[in-house]
Design an enzyme around this catalytic site. Structure first.
Site, PDB file in Angstrom:
ATOM      1  N   ASP A  79       0.869  -1.182   0.000  1.00 57.48           N
ATOM      2  CA  ASP A  79       0.000   0.000   0.000  1.00 57.48           C
ATOM      3  C   ASP A  79       0.905   1.230   0.000  1.00 57.48           C
ATOM      4  OD1 ASP A  79      -1.668   2.116   0.678  1.00 57.48           O
ATOM      5  OD2 ASP A  79      -2.862   0.946   2.099  1.00 57.48           O
ATOM      6  N   HIS A  80       0.886   1.940  -1.103  1.00 58.04           N
ATOM      7  CA  HIS A  80       1.823   3.060  -1.252  1.00 58.04           C
ATOM      8  C   HIS A  80       1.488   4.248  -0.344  1.00 58.04           C
ATOM      9  CE1 HIS A  80       5.184   4.920  -2.936  1.00 58.04           C
ATOM     10  NE2 HIS A  80       4.870   4.989  -4.214  1.00 58.04           N
TER      11      HIS A  80
END
Ligand code: CAO
Length: 434
Positions: free
Chosen positions: A406-407
């Site tokens: 999850d950036h």
């Protein structure tokens, strides 16, 4: 000639002693017929009282918190000559603020008090990914009912243009804003064309098979995670030649006990080390999206392929279990998964997941993060490859790794550090002891 008029509480049905929660006019304001003058709220309904006349507000006869009933004096105005004095005003239900030209219907019980409402728990809405400017929202010129309506739709009132008097935001303005956000994709709305309905039988023979319950549930989670988590997938490789040799030795040693150690147990061990080294991978965003919950435990989800569909049971406290214990638990859990014996609790509480397709094949893939976890490790089939070492090519067993993360939580640099660390640990199993 200008005429002084008293504006009274009109017929509000069976409501008595209803609290004034907002006064929307001040002395000196010039108002038109149907402009809201006060908002009332009972335990059953919220409503706005529109003015039956146009004119200039002279005196406010009530205060916030006062309880009023039909016939009570609200304000006095100096009616303008064009005032439609005869038009009797009726209160408008807060949930449907009418436009000036529409006669307001009698109040309907509203399902919930209109105000004050704390921000509701996050739930999907057309604009759920839109960030609300709380300061701007609270300053916006709108009634409590419109605020509540905007909250429910996740619409940021500070961005809505009001079409009411003095720029007051009406419910229709919020609807128009949300519609625009949905069709333009602004604010993170997903403007996608609906899937056309196709009769596949037109093109050849077909057979319809219903999705399993697991297929449907998994589909919903995967879809949600795919559209709400900004994914990045980092690819890497690990030289598992020595690990494989060690694994075979272990299996030979445990032949009589029937224990079989696959590469999965080593992968879980490697993840335990990596999560200790990079604790941000062992976190989740809280429901506000503004804090990271750092976990002090290490539970690993393992994606398992079963005849009924994909399930991801969680192996708990992996940091406190030996390689052999982990291997045994993975086998026992996969048997329970195939026999449909897993409970919902078995699938909760994971910190990170592994999706291992190595037993099947493939070189790389992009797994979908199992939110609220922030990363998932995809593993493909290990293959013998020529590796240039000490001046010559030597055959080594190379394991492909695909880490999706999850950036919002993990930066690209940390993603690469994490897979490099995993690669190092898997290439030299002694490091698993560290
Ligand atoms: N490279 C090469 N061989 C591999 C390997 C890899 N990365 N991973 C497993 N293998 C080998 C095993 O060693 C085993 O070989 P032997 O029988 O010769 O010892 C064989 O492949 C079968 O292994 P397995 O898949 O049964 O066992 P596992 O412990 O590796 O995996 C489980 C268990 C439950 C994870 C697996 O059976 C499974 O269900 N995988 C699918 C997961 C999935 O569907 N993921 C997609 C989710 S969507 O992102």
């Amino acid at each position: 000639m200008a005429q002084m008029k008293d504006i009274l509480v009109p017929d509000i049905g069976d409501f008595e002693g209803v609290e004034i929660i907002e006064i929307t006019v001040s002395p000196g304001d010039v108002i038109n017929v149907e402009d809201p003058i006060v908002s009332l709220e009972s335990d059953k309904a919220a409503m706005e009282i529109p003015s039956p006349d146009a004119g200039t507000v002279k005196e406010i006869k009530v205060s916030l918190g006062d309880k009023v009933s039909q016939g009570d004096l609200l304000i006095t105005i100096e009616a303008s000559e064009s005032s439609a004095a005869e038009a009797p005003a009726e209160p408008a239900p807060a949930a449907a603020e009418p436009k000036a030209e529409t006669p307001a219907p009698a109040p309907e019980p509203a399902p919930a008090p209109a105000a004050p409402t704390p921000p509701p728990a996050k739930r999907p809405s057309p604009t759920s990914s839109m960030k609300i400017d709380e300061a701007g929202f609270s300053k916006a010129h709108a009634s409590p009912s419109v605020r509540k309506f905007a909250r429910e739709l996740g619409a940021d009132l500070s961005q809505v243009t009001g079409s009411g008097r003095k720029g007051r935001i009406m419910q229709q303005d919020v609807k128009d804003f949300v519609k625009k956000a949905m069709t333009s994709g602004a604010g993170g709305g997903l403007a996608v064309a609906p899937m056309p309905e196709i009769d596949f039988a037109e093109f050849g023979d077909v057979e319809t098979q219903p999705l399993t319950k697991i297929n449907k549930l998994t589909g919903q989670f995967l879809h949600r995670n795919w559209v709400t988590v900004p994914h990045v997938t980092q690819f890497d490789e690990a030289d598992v030649t020595d690990l494989e040799k060690f694994r075979k030795e272990l299996n030979a040693e445990h032949k009589d006990s029937g224990i079989k150690v696959t590469i999965l147990a080593f992968l879980i061990k490697a993840l335990v080390s990596a999560l200790k080294e990079y604790p941000r991978f062992n976190s989740s965003l809280d429901s506000t999206g503004e804090n990271l919950v750092m976990k002090q435990y290490i539970h690993v989800g393992v994606a398992m392929d079963t005849p009924a569909g994909l399930v991801v049971p969680v192996i708990r406290d992996c940091d406190r279990k030996s390689l052999i214990e982990l291997a045994e638990e993975v086998v026992a859990t996969s048997v329970r998964a195939r026999d449909k014996k897993l409970s919902p609790a078995d699938m909760q509480g994971g910190c990170i997941s592994i999706s291992s397709l190595g037993g099947i094949g493939g070189t790389k893939f992009t797994p979908i993060v199992n939110a609220p976890e922030v990363a998932i490790l995809g593993v493909s089939r290990a293959e013998m490859k020529p590796v240039y070492k000490d001046g010559e090519f030597v055959p080594r067993l190379i394991l492909p790794l695909s880490l999706s993360y999850d950036h919002r939580v993990i930066d690209g640099a940390d993603g690469a550090r994490f897979t490099s660390f995993l690669s190092k640990v898997l290439s030299d199993t002694r490091r698993l002891l560290l």
